[in-house]
Design an enzyme around this catalytic site. Sequence first.
Site, PDB file in Angstrom:
ATOM      1  N   SER A   1      -9.211  -9.728  10.358  1.00 22.49           N
ATOM      2  CA  SER A   1      -9.162 -10.293   9.004  1.00 22.49           C
ATOM      3  C   SER A   1      -9.336 -11.798   9.083  1.00 22.49           C
ATOM      4  O   SER A   1      -8.989 -12.415  10.102  1.00 22.49           O
ATOM      5  CB  SER A   1      -7.801  -9.984   8.374  1.00 22.49           C
ATOM      6  OG  SER A   1      -7.616 -10.756   7.202  1.00 22.49           O
TER       7      SER A   1
ATOM      8  N   TYR B   1       1.182 -10.118   9.551  1.00 19.96           N
ATOM      9  CA  TYR B   1      -0.162  -9.537   9.376  1.00 19.96           C
ATOM     10  C   TYR B   1      -1.199 -10.402  10.090  1.00 19.96           C
ATOM     11  O   TYR B   1      -2.067  -9.898  10.805  1.00 19.96           O
ATOM     12  CB  TYR B   1      -0.452  -9.417   7.876  1.00 19.96           C
ATOM     13  CG  TYR B   1      -1.813  -8.824   7.524  1.00 19.96           C
ATOM     14  CD1 TYR B   1      -2.043  -7.452   7.609  1.00 19.96           C
ATOM     15  CD2 TYR B   1      -2.850  -9.647   7.084  1.00 19.96           C
ATOM     16  CE1 TYR B   1      -3.286  -6.917   7.265  1.00 19.96           C
ATOM     17  CE2 TYR B   1      -4.091  -9.122   6.731  1.00 19.96           C
ATOM     18  CZ  TYR B   1      -4.294  -7.750   6.825  1.00 19.96           C
ATOM     19  OH  TYR B   1      -5.529  -7.216   6.483  1.00 19.96           O
TER      20      TYR B   1
HETATM   21  P1  NAD Z   1      -6.633   0.697   2.023  1.00 18.79           P
HETATM   22  O1  NAD Z   1      -5.166   0.661   1.789  1.00 18.79           O
HETATM   23  O2  NAD Z   1      -7.538   1.083   0.915  1.00 18.79           O
HETATM   24  O3  NAD Z   1      -6.954   1.628   3.269  1.00 18.79           O
HETATM   25  C1  NAD Z   1      -6.156   1.649   4.417  1.00 18.79           C
HETATM   26  C2  NAD Z   1      -6.118   3.077   4.926  1.00 18.79           C
HETATM   27  O4  NAD Z   1      -5.363   3.118   6.142  1.00 18.79           O
HETATM   28  C3  NAD Z   1      -5.448   4.055   3.947  1.00 18.79           C
HETATM   29  O5  NAD Z   1      -6.283   5.177   3.759  1.00 18.79           O
HETATM   30  C4  NAD Z   1      -4.153   4.419   4.663  1.00 18.79           C
HETATM   31  O6  NAD Z   1      -3.687   5.726   4.377  1.00 18.79           O
HETATM   32  C5  NAD Z   1      -4.570   4.282   6.113  1.00 18.79           C
HETATM   33  N1  NAD Z   1      -3.427   4.141   7.013  1.00 18.79           N
HETATM   34  C6  NAD Z   1      -2.320   3.372   6.847  1.00 18.79           C
HETATM   35  N2  NAD Z   1      -1.474   3.553   7.870  1.00 18.79           N
HETATM   36  C7  NAD Z   1      -2.068   4.447   8.714  1.00 18.79           C
HETATM   37  C8  NAD Z   1      -1.691   5.037   9.933  1.00 18.79           C
HETATM   38  N3  NAD Z   1      -0.515   4.749  10.525  1.00 18.79           N
HETATM   39  N4  NAD Z   1      -2.537   5.917  10.515  1.00 18.79           N
HETATM   40  C9  NAD Z   1      -3.720   6.227   9.927  1.00 18.79           C
HETATM   41  N5  NAD Z   1      -4.128   5.710   8.762  1.00 18.79           N
HETATM   42  C10 NAD Z   1      -3.299   4.828   8.164  1.00 18.79           C
HETATM   43  O7  NAD Z   1      -6.997  -0.752   2.569  1.00 18.79           O
HETATM   44  P2  NAD Z   1      -8.377  -1.507   2.871  1.00 18.79           P
HETATM   45  O8  NAD Z   1      -8.338  -2.746   2.103  1.00 18.79           O
HETATM   46  O9  NAD Z   1      -9.518  -0.589   2.777  1.00 18.79           O
HETATM   47  O10 NAD Z   1      -8.109  -1.913   4.381  1.00 18.79           O
HETATM   48  C11 NAD Z   1      -8.793  -1.369   5.471  1.00 18.79           C
HETATM   49  C12 NAD Z   1      -8.613  -2.304   6.645  1.00 18.79           C
HETATM   50  O11 NAD Z   1      -9.228  -3.553   6.353  1.00 18.79           O
HETATM   51  C13 NAD Z   1      -7.168  -2.635   6.998  1.00 18.79           C
HETATM   52  O12 NAD Z   1      -7.023  -2.688   8.404  1.00 18.79           O
HETATM   53  C14 NAD Z   1      -6.961  -3.998   6.394  1.00 18.79           C
HETATM   54  O13 NAD Z   1      -5.934  -4.719   7.036  1.00 18.79           O
HETATM   55  C15 NAD Z   1      -8.322  -4.602   6.623  1.00 18.79           C
HETATM   56  N6  NAD Z   1      -8.642  -5.735   5.762  1.00 18.79           N
HETATM   57  C16 NAD Z   1      -8.605  -5.608   4.417  1.00 18.79           C
HETATM   58  C17 NAD Z   1      -8.913  -6.702   3.618  1.00 18.79           C
HETATM   59  C18 NAD Z   1      -8.860  -6.623   2.115  1.00 18.79           C
HETATM   60  O14 NAD Z   1      -8.894  -7.682   1.484  1.00 18.79           O
HETATM   61  N7  NAD Z   1      -8.805  -5.463   1.520  1.00 18.79           N
HETATM   62  C19 NAD Z   1      -9.247  -7.925   4.219  1.00 18.79           C
HETATM   63  C20 NAD Z   1      -9.289  -8.014   5.594  1.00 18.79           C
HETATM   64  C21 NAD Z   1      -8.979  -6.911   6.369  1.00 18.79           C
END
Ligand code: NAD
Length: 250
Positions: free
Chosen positions: A140, A155
Amino acid sequence: MLLRGKTAIVSGGASPRGIGLATARLMAEHGARIAILDIDGGQAAEAAASLGSGHIGAACDVTDPEACKVATAKAIEAFGKIDILCNIAGITQPVKTLEIGPGDWDRILDVNLRGVLYLSQAVIPHMREQRDGSIICMSSVSAQRGGGIFGGPHYSAAKAGVLGLGKAMAREFGPDGIRVNCVTPGLIQTDITGGKLTDEMRIDIIKGIPMSRLGDAKDVAGAYLFLASDLSAYVTGAVIDVNGGMLIHG
Ligand code: NAD
């Protein structure tokens, strides 16, 4: 069709508006068969079905090494091989340093960092045998700029850890034909913020983004597709920013 005949595991792929499902969808559109792994097996199966036929969904808590092995074996049984691993599962929490309790630290580090290790450990022996593979790990912008957007310092620490782990794995497994890269998104419009991102916060954040908008899950999926495909055949240990210019490096 950049991934014809390829197969991919996507962790955290069940969330309907999430980066994981957008990545799975784009890869499927490019010819890959996808195994969606997520905490809830039912939701993972539903997400896989939404991609069309030939894809599978399975329950997998990435913090559990046994669960990672079982789910990986299922994917190999279904597809015969795994070419691509997208480590996308993650969680966040908007707190400050002094508010982080031991349980918060463990939870955030476990899913975001330990989970990348465990699922990679499950898949790498198979990729090593076939002397080919692409692993893409979710970091991230929070790791690079010290948070300050939504997620807390734990985080940022977890996502910075992913950068170190990804680069070290790239170095270790390059000789085996396995590439490992990381993606560093800015703020992407998904449900990870759990309704805690207010309109005021959103407007403030957009002021600092040269492209004047938040990211879409599809924006990040594009970077995953590039790193999964042969277009990036000589790219390993790299970090690809998908942040609309929110952070531009010197
Ligand atoms: P999201 O909440 O839509 O998706 C995250 C998914 O991970 C969910 O389906 C959840 O059920 C699953 N999950 C959580 N804990 C888990 C576990 N222990 N085992 C298996 N699955 C698990 O979030 P997103 O925004 O799509 O995020 C996806 C990734 O991108 C994450 O790693 C997040 O940190 C990263 N990210 C997101 C952003 C943002 O702004 N949305 C920015 C940078 C990085």
